[in-house]
Design a protein around this motif. Sequence first.
Motif, PDB file in Angstrom:
ATOM      1  N   GLY A 134      -1.971  20.022 -11.115  1.00 11.94           N
ATOM      2  CA  GLY A 134      -1.273  18.757 -11.956  1.00 11.94           C
ATOM      3  C   GLY A 134       0.176  18.316 -11.221  1.00 11.94           C
ATOM      4  O   GLY A 134       0.522  19.154 -10.556  1.00 11.94           O
ATOM      5  N   ALA A 135       0.677  17.370 -11.729  1.00 11.72           N
ATOM      6  CA  ALA A 135       1.522  16.779 -11.439  1.00 11.72           C
ATOM      7  C   ALA A 135       2.868  17.066 -12.110  1.00 11.72           C
ATOM      8  O   ALA A 135       2.765  17.599 -13.221  1.00 11.72           O
ATOM      9  CB  ALA A 135       1.464  15.112 -11.456  1.00 11.72           C
TER      10      ALA A 135
ATOM     11  N   ASP B 248       8.029   7.269  -6.536  1.00  9.55           N
ATOM     12  CA  ASP B 248       8.804   6.768  -5.480  1.00  9.55           C
ATOM     13  C   ASP B 248       8.853   5.171  -5.206  1.00  9.55           C
ATOM     14  O   ASP B 248       7.629   4.747  -5.215  1.00  9.55           O
ATOM     15  CB  ASP B 248       8.209   7.395  -4.264  1.00  9.55           C
ATOM     16  CG  ASP B 248       8.962   6.832  -2.655  1.00  9.55           C
ATOM     17  OD1 ASP B 248      10.187   7.501  -2.524  1.00  9.55           O
ATOM     18  OD2 ASP B 248       8.465   5.993  -2.135  1.00  9.55           O
ATOM     19  N   GLY B 249      10.006   4.625  -5.033  1.00  9.29           N
ATOM     20  CA  GLY B 249      10.108   3.033  -4.925  1.00  9.29           C
ATOM     21  C   GLY B 249       9.333   2.440  -3.992  1.00  9.29           C
ATOM     22  O   GLY B 249       8.944   2.867  -2.988  1.00  9.29           O
TER      23      GLY B 249
ATOM     24  N   GLY C 255       7.184  -0.089  -6.827  1.00 10.68           N
ATOM     25  CA  GLY C 255       7.623   1.249  -7.176  1.00 10.68           C
ATOM     26  C   GLY C 255       6.667   2.193  -6.982  1.00 10.68           C
ATOM     27  O   GLY C 255       5.544   2.215  -6.970  1.00 10.68           O
TER      28      GLY C 255
ATOM     29  N   ARG D 265       3.337  18.051  -0.184  1.00 13.73           N
ATOM     30  CA  ARG D 265       3.129  16.782  -0.690  1.00 13.73           C
ATOM     31  C   ARG D 265       4.024  15.908  -0.756  1.00 13.73           C
ATOM     32  O   ARG D 265       5.503  16.323  -0.691  1.00 13.73           O
ATOM     33  CB  ARG D 265       3.038  16.938  -2.299  1.00 13.73           C
ATOM     34  CG  ARG D 265       1.679  17.905  -2.599  1.00 13.73           C
ATOM     35  CD  ARG D 265       0.545  16.995  -2.614  1.00 13.73           C
ATOM     36  NE  ARG D 265       0.036  16.342  -3.798  1.00 13.73           N
ATOM     37  CZ  ARG D 265       0.009  16.970  -4.750  1.00 13.73           C
ATOM     38  NH1 ARG D 265       0.000  18.453  -4.884  1.00 13.73           N
ATOM     39  NH2 ARG D 265      -0.514  16.071  -5.908  1.00 13.73           N
ATOM     40  N   ARG D 266       3.853  14.585  -0.156  1.00 17.57           N
ATOM     41  CA  ARG D 266       5.101  13.740  -0.113  1.00 17.57           C
ATOM     42  C   ARG D 266       4.335  12.217  -0.528  1.00 17.57           C
ATOM     43  O   ARG D 266       2.999  12.144  -0.664  1.00 17.57           O
ATOM     44  CB  ARG D 266       5.190  13.753   1.243  1.00 17.57           C
ATOM     45  CG  ARG D 266       4.228  13.105   2.360  1.00 17.57           C
ATOM     46  CD  ARG D 266       4.911  12.723   3.540  1.00 17.57           C
ATOM     47  NE  ARG D 266       4.332  11.660   4.284  1.00 17.57           N
ATOM     48  CZ  ARG D 266       3.180  12.117   5.084  1.00 17.57           C
ATOM     49  NH1 ARG D 266       3.014  13.202   5.518  1.00 17.57           N
ATOM     50  NH2 ARG D 266       2.351  11.191   5.864  1.00 17.57           N
ATOM     51  N   PRO D 267       5.156  11.602  -1.170  1.00 18.45           N
ATOM     52  CA  PRO D 267       4.569  10.299  -1.776  1.00 18.45           C
ATOM     53  C   PRO D 267       4.298   9.301  -0.700  1.00 18.45           C
ATOM     54  O   PRO D 267       5.174   8.758  -0.198  1.00 18.45           O
ATOM     55  CB  PRO D 267       5.822   9.776  -2.821  1.00 18.45           C
ATOM     56  CG  PRO D 267       7.073  10.278  -2.072  1.00 18.45           C
ATOM     57  CD  PRO D 267       6.629  11.590  -1.332  1.00 18.45           C
ATOM     58  N   VAL D 268       2.927   9.118  -0.444  1.00 17.80           N
ATOM     59  CA  VAL D 268       2.271   8.071   0.546  1.00 17.80           C
ATOM     60  C   VAL D 268       2.489   6.785   0.086  1.00 17.80           C
ATOM     61  O   VAL D 268       2.575   5.694   0.476  1.00 17.80           O
ATOM     62  CB  VAL D 268       1.212   8.807   1.126  1.00 17.80           C
ATOM     63  CG1 VAL D 268       0.616   8.103   2.115  1.00 17.80           C
ATOM     64  CG2 VAL D 268       1.614   9.951   2.089  1.00 17.80           C
ATOM     65  N   PHE D 269       1.671   6.593  -1.093  1.00 17.82           N
ATOM     66  CA  PHE D 269       1.237   5.331  -1.556  1.00 17.82           C
ATOM     67  C   PHE D 269       2.215   4.795  -2.646  1.00 17.82           C
ATOM     68  O   PHE D 269       2.831   5.620  -3.527  1.00 17.82           O
ATOM     69  CB  PHE D 269      -0.122   5.500  -2.270  1.00 17.82           C
ATOM     70  CG  PHE D 269      -1.038   5.814  -0.988  1.00 17.82           C
ATOM     71  CD1 PHE D 269      -1.397   5.011  -0.160  1.00 17.82           C
ATOM     72  CD2 PHE D 269      -1.716   6.915  -1.239  1.00 17.82           C
ATOM     73  CE1 PHE D 269      -2.500   5.429   0.936  1.00 17.82           C
ATOM     74  CE2 PHE D 269      -2.602   7.613  -0.230  1.00 17.82           C
ATOM     75  CZ  PHE D 269      -2.965   6.638   0.992  1.00 17.82           C
TER      76      PHE D 269
ATOM     77  N   ARG E  26       3.024   2.596  -5.857  1.00 14.74           N
ATOM     78  CA  ARG E  26       2.500   2.975  -7.554  1.00 14.74           C
ATOM     79  C   ARG E  26       1.187   1.868  -7.559  1.00 14.74           C
ATOM     80  O   ARG E  26       0.256   2.260  -8.388  1.00 14.74           O
ATOM     81  CB  ARG E  26       3.505   2.663  -8.420  1.00 14.74           C
ATOM     82  CG  ARG E  26       3.002   2.279  -9.851  1.00 14.74           C
ATOM     83  CD  ARG E  26       3.773   3.074 -10.993  1.00 14.74           C
ATOM     84  NE  ARG E  26       3.262   3.206 -12.279  1.00 14.74           N
ATOM     85  CZ  ARG E  26       2.356   4.076 -12.607  1.00 14.74           C
ATOM     86  NH1 ARG E  26       2.350   5.213 -11.955  1.00 14.74           N
ATOM     87  NH2 ARG E  26       1.605   4.093 -14.018  1.00 14.74           N
TER      88      ARG E  26
ATOM     89  N   SER F 285       7.872  11.928  -9.108  1.00  7.75           N
ATOM     90  CA  SER F 285       6.895  10.927  -8.805  1.00  7.75           C
ATOM     91  C   SER F 285       7.421   9.646  -8.368  1.00  7.75           C
ATOM     92  O   SER F 285       7.869   9.424  -7.244  1.00  7.75           O
ATOM     93  CB  SER F 285       5.636  10.808  -9.591  1.00  7.75           C
ATOM     94  OG  SER F 285       6.087  10.011 -10.818  1.00  7.75           O
TER      95      SER F 285
ATOM     96  N   ASP G 263      -1.271  12.385  -7.966  1.00 12.25           N
ATOM     97  CA  ASP G 263      -0.026  12.604  -8.659  1.00 12.25           C
ATOM     98  C   ASP G 263       0.039  12.086 -10.051  1.00 12.25           C
ATOM     99  O   ASP G 263       1.047  11.977 -10.425  1.00 12.25           O
ATOM    100  CB  ASP G 263       1.101  12.402  -7.800  1.00 12.25           C
ATOM    101  CG  ASP G 263       2.327  13.578  -7.915  1.00 12.25           C
ATOM    102  OD1 ASP G 263       1.871  14.442  -8.767  1.00 12.25           O
ATOM    103  OD2 ASP G 263       3.482  13.323  -7.760  1.00 12.25           O
TER     104      ASP G 263
ATOM    105  N   VAL H  59       1.004  -1.371  -0.072  1.00 13.62           N
ATOM    106  CA  VAL H  59      -0.145  -0.028  -0.085  1.00 13.62           C
ATOM    107  C   VAL H  59       0.727   1.246  -0.003  1.00 13.62           C
ATOM    108  O   VAL H  59       0.530   2.208  -0.754  1.00 13.62           O
ATOM    109  CB  VAL H  59      -0.961  -0.029   1.336  1.00 13.62           C
ATOM    110  CG1 VAL H  59      -1.743   1.196   1.285  1.00 13.62           C
ATOM    111  CG2 VAL H  59      -1.919  -0.985   1.120  1.00 13.62           C
TER     112      VAL H  59
ATOM    113  N   ALA I 174      -6.062  20.062  -5.194  1.00 12.29           N
ATOM    114  CA  ALA I 174      -5.962  20.056  -6.501  1.00 12.29           C
ATOM    115  C   ALA I 174      -5.943  21.169  -7.473  1.00 12.29           C
ATOM    116  O   ALA I 174      -5.119  21.225  -8.204  1.00 12.29           O
ATOM    117  CB  ALA I 174      -6.960  18.822  -7.171  1.00 12.29           C
TER     118      ALA I 174
ATOM    119  N   ARG J 273       6.647  16.715 -10.369  1.00 13.95           N
ATOM    120  CA  ARG J 273       7.605  15.975  -9.719  1.00 13.95           C
ATOM    121  C   ARG J 273       7.853  14.544 -10.426  1.00 13.95           C
ATOM    122  O   ARG J 273       7.113  13.993 -10.990  1.00 13.95           O
ATOM    123  CB  ARG J 273       7.427  15.817  -8.180  1.00 13.95           C
ATOM    124  CG  ARG J 273       7.314  17.330  -7.420  1.00 13.95           C
ATOM    125  CD  ARG J 273       6.808  16.942  -6.199  1.00 13.95           C
ATOM    126  NE  ARG J 273       5.652  16.433  -5.732  1.00 13.95           N
ATOM    127  CZ  ARG J 273       5.225  15.252  -5.334  1.00 13.95           C
ATOM    128  NH1 ARG J 273       6.315  14.388  -5.097  1.00 13.95           N
ATOM    129  NH2 ARG J 273       4.283  14.778  -5.064  1.00 13.95           N
TER     130      ARG J 273
END
Lengths: 139, 139, 139, 139
Positions: free
Chosen positions: C131-132, C138-139, A139, C81-85, C87, C136, D109, A84, C28, C134
């Motif tokens: 919109g996006a 993130d692994g 990823g 904004r930080r990558p929480v989820f 892919r 994006s 994103d 997740v 958004a 970065r």
Amino acid sequence: MALGFRIATGSLTPLYRQIVDQVRHAVAAGRQRPGDPLPSVRTLAGQLVVNPNTVAKAYAELVRDGLIESRQGRGYFVADRRPVFSRTERLRRLEEALQTFLSEAVVLDFPPDEIRAALDKKLARLGPAGGAKRGSSDG
Amino acid sequence: MALGFRIATGSLTPLYRQIVDQVRHAVAAGRQRPGDPLPSVRTLAGQLVVNPNTVAKAYAELVRDGLIESRQGRGYFVADRRPVFSRTERLRRLEEALQTFLSEAVVLDFPPDEIRAALDKKLARLGPAGGAKRGSSDG
Amino acid sequence: MALGFRIATGSLTPLYRQIVDQVRHAVAAGRQRPGDPLPSVRTLAGQLVVNPNTVAKAYAELVRDGLIESRQGRGYFVADRRPVFSRTERLRRLEEALQTFLSEAVVLDFPPDEIRAALDKKLARLGPAGGAKRGSSDG
Amino acid sequence: MALGFRIATGSLTPLYRQIVDQVRHAVAAGRQRPGDPLPSVRTLAGQLVVNPNTVAKAYAELVRDGLIESRQGRGYFVADRRPVFSRTERLRRLEEALQTFLSEAVVLDFPPDEIRAALDKKLARLGPAGGAKRGSSDG
DNA sequence: GTGGTCTAGACCACG
DNA sequence: GTGGTCTAGACCACC
């Protein structure tokens, strides 16, 4: 077997958090496996003598973490493990949990060696059985 | 020497908690020893640019935990530490905290190696003088 | 400017969901930027004439999605904004949202071309601004 | 021909919803035309191995939406479709649904290209005959 | 029976 | 003043 849920009403940690933790323990230890049903909200609430809403809140958090899922009219079930969170998020959470643990250990006045030893012992015990196996880093 | 207290206003952990933790770490690391004076509430509040109430609350919690003590009209001092809990009780609590941490880590799908590494890194950062050295003392 | 929150009590979508959606819209569209404060739970509850708990539930969900954060005693703020989820999870959520949207569009009897056109128009409008951007994934 | 209904018992969407959606899609795609009979409640229930109540509830919802109609003693039939909403109202609703979808996608994103691609893929899967072709009809 | 939403109102922690 | 937790109890949707 019935899950041996126990709650400490006098504790500093919120009731719903305690429930969340215990479900996590059960899943992490493999006592609850994907597909297994959890006690119903009302049942567990009655058993722990807390309000059903409190149990519902705990379950809702576990759902959002992808650990369990609800099936309308049927109950909650342990979910199939799926990635997740992003790696950054997972690290953030690990860090946070570690911080909490270490604070407690330091307050309890344990030296680093003993802390490390306790961890190793416990890691060894769940060792090859539980734990992570899948290639993970999605990823 | 002045304690190198630092505060992160944007952080998720409450200001007063940050202060409490830093005093705890300072004592645990031996940078502050029994009998040493702490900065006055007003001094520290000014230094950290926080409300004096916040510092006072932090000190109050530390007093309650027996880590520091106030001497009327003179300020706060690091207390002589005496173990409040028996060794068995301390071990029980360590076990419990460790259990919670490990379950989280396992559920987050981290392998044992990475968990151990994270702990070691954080222990090292706690300071080489870190942690308590005294032998266990049973209450 | 005050956020123009509006609620439809008669709607099929839960109140708390409507609130969640409107905050998401605001973020958004860039009407709310990282660091900006949100209306307090009680204030918004009063404004929308709903129970504070309902607003709290909405905000809690947004926190768990990493979109906003709470600062104890101060209120809620739009988070960096930080990558929480992961892919996979992001794709799962996109799929789900798309399914919901398309079901509605089909019920409303719109042909594919018109649906596509509506999307394109709206994408173009938020175009280079929102919109996006970065890297994006993130692994 | 028999409608190729399929049900996913493990799915997050309720059984009755899946049935409703499939009927809607069948009609939208032109696989079922006005006047065509639907499988009887009992037949479909047996075919899908679900409770007849579930099928009945799905059909009831479709009747309520005016998509199908029951003829006493003969069964359910696809209704002649007449637009319930004015074109402006339909556009307003499409706009609203699109807005919700897009905000979610942006917050997740996803770049415009990927959003468009996801939509196209799903529209294509809806069937080449998919969607309504008739000109707009204002109520 | 199951879960999901919402309300009203209490009490505590934080700044 | 802010948010966080918990309770009691209602009503609805789903199976």
